[in-house]
Design a protein around this motif. Structure first.
Motif, PDB file in Angstrom:
ATOM      1  N   ALA A  81       0.856  -1.187   0.000  1.00  0.00           N
ATOM      2  CA  ALA A  81       0.000   0.000   0.000  1.00  0.00           C
ATOM      3  C   ALA A  81       0.888   1.232   0.000  1.00  0.00           C
ATOM      4  N   ASN A  82       0.883   1.983  -1.093  1.00  0.00           N
ATOM      5  CA  ASN A  82       1.659   3.205  -1.229  1.00  0.00           C
ATOM      6  C   ASN A  82       0.765   4.393  -0.879  1.00  0.00           C
ATOM      7  N   VAL A  83       0.968   4.968   0.303  1.00  0.00           N
ATOM      8  CA  VAL A  83       0.169   6.098   0.766  1.00  0.00           C
ATOM      9  C   VAL A  83       0.826   7.376   0.261  1.00  0.00           C
ATOM     10  N   LEU A  84       0.136   8.094  -0.605  1.00  0.00           N
ATOM     11  CA  LEU A  84       0.664   9.311  -1.208  1.00  0.00           C
ATOM     12  C   LEU A  84       0.309  10.525  -0.361  1.00  0.00           C
ATOM     13  N   ARG A  85       1.016  11.608  -0.609  1.00  0.00           N
ATOM     14  CA  ARG A  85       0.818  12.816   0.191  1.00  0.00           C
ATOM     15  C   ARG A  85      -0.525  13.470  -0.070  1.00  0.00           C
ATOM     16  N   ASN A  86      -1.130  13.224  -1.236  1.00  0.00           N
ATOM     17  CA  ASN A  86      -2.428  13.830  -1.529  1.00  0.00           C
ATOM     18  C   ASN A  86      -3.590  13.063  -0.915  1.00  0.00           C
ATOM     19  N   GLY A  87      -3.308  12.016  -0.121  1.00  0.00           N
ATOM     20  CA  GLY A  87      -4.359  11.269   0.538  1.00  0.00           C
ATOM     21  C   GLY A  87      -4.828  10.036  -0.203  1.00  0.00           C
ATOM     22  N   SER A  88      -4.380   9.813  -1.432  1.00  0.00           N
ATOM     23  CA  SER A  88      -4.748   8.614  -2.171  1.00  0.00           C
ATOM     24  C   SER A  88      -3.796   7.468  -1.835  1.00  0.00           C
ATOM     25  N   VAL A  89      -4.241   6.242  -2.118  1.00  0.00           N
ATOM     26  CA  VAL A  89      -3.472   5.037  -1.800  1.00  0.00           C
ATOM     27  C   VAL A  89      -3.426   4.166  -3.046  1.00  0.00           C
ATOM     28  N   LEU A  90      -2.222   3.827  -3.493  1.00  0.00           N
ATOM     29  CA  LEU A  90      -2.031   2.943  -4.645  1.00  0.00           C
ATOM     30  C   LEU A  90      -1.616   1.569  -4.138  1.00  0.00           C
ATOM     31  N   LEU A  91      -2.442   0.567  -4.396  1.00  0.00           N
ATOM     32  CA  LEU A  91      -2.155  -0.812  -4.025  1.00  0.00           C
ATOM     33  C   LEU A  91      -1.456  -1.514  -5.179  1.00  0.00           C
ATOM     34  N   GLN A  92      -0.436  -2.287  -4.865  1.00  0.00           N
ATOM     35  CA  GLN A  92       0.311  -3.041  -5.862  1.00  0.00           C
ATOM     36  C   GLN A  92       0.509  -4.468  -5.373  1.00  0.00           C
ATOM     37  N   TRP A  93       0.474  -5.421  -6.306  1.00  0.00           N
ATOM     38  CA  TRP A  93       0.739  -6.815  -5.982  1.00  0.00           C
ATOM     39  C   TRP A  93       1.291  -7.515  -7.209  1.00  0.00           C
ATOM     40  N   GLY A  94       1.971  -8.611  -6.975  1.00  0.00           N
ATOM     41  CA  GLY A  94       2.550  -9.393  -8.054  1.00  0.00           C
ATOM     42  C   GLY A  94       1.633 -10.509  -8.493  1.00  0.00           C
TER      43      GLY A  94
END
Length: 220
Positions: A81-94
């Protein structure tokens, strides 16, 4: 002499040879096309199944930078879970193992309230998806996101990968940035004051003290 009209009419009817059809892109091990740029998904409100089918382009090559992002990993490391400074969250998985028979993924979300845990919107993702963006997360709330692969029967579903994180509120992020800037300025001012005091002590106070010490025996 035989007439050339019948062969000429036959050539006109047959025409030029039809162009060869291009074969579709080869399917990957998970059943999706190797050049498929879209990620299909459905969003169900508060854990409800179904929803409208949507598509998004994957964020390929994204890397979490330390100044603008904070990465949180699941215990197995498969979900990030990549929590960005603008409040959004980018989930990544393999890609999961095994890849044969993969039908898609189920993403479940919940957050901690004062006395209980509340469900978020559940998401059904296609087998080709490798990331998903939560556009806006509430600040000062602890989230728990779980991703579970779905396989065709009779293969059972493996355990879900879960990650927990907390999003800082926007006001707190601004305060931290302001305090960092002010703290840096204060440090620079303190260093300058220390250098100034050292210069005055070394070059102005030392000759005056030396002259007073030399004049003291003469008076005696």
């Amino acid at each position: 002499m035989p007439s050339l009209l019948p062969p000429f009419l036959a050539l006109l009817c047959l025409g030029a040879p039809a162009p060869a059809l291009k074969a579709p892109p080869a399917a990957g091990p998970d059943g999706s096309g190797s050049e498929e740029p879209w990620c299909p998904y459905k969003v169900g409100a508060e854990g409800a199944a179904g929803g409208r089918l949507c598509f998004r382009t994957p964020a390929r090559g994204f890397q979490c930078q330390a100044r603008a992002c904070r990465a949180h990993r699941s215990p197995g490391g498969a979900l990030v879970a990549n929590v960005l400074r603008n409040g959004s969250v980018l989930l990544q998985w393999g890609p999961p193992r095994p890849a044969a028979g993969l039908r898609g993924f189920a993403l479940n979300c919940s957050w901690d309230g004062t006395y209980t845990r509340f469900p978020c919107d559940s998401v059904e993702l296609g087998a080709a998806c490798r990331d998903y963006l939560l556009p806006e997360a509430h600040g000062s709330v602890r989230y728990r996101l779980c991703l579970q692969p779905r396989y065709a029967p009779p293969r059972p579903a493996p355990p879900a990968q879960c990650v927990e994180f907390r999003v800082e509120p926007a006001a707190m992020r601004d305060i931290v940035v302001a305090m960092t800037a002010v703290g840096g300025s204060i440090c620079v001012m303190l260093v300058f004051i220390c250098l100034l005091v050292a210069y005055i002590t070394e070059n102005l106070m030392s000759p005056a003290l030396a002259g007073a010490a030399a004049a003291a025996p003469r008076r005696a």
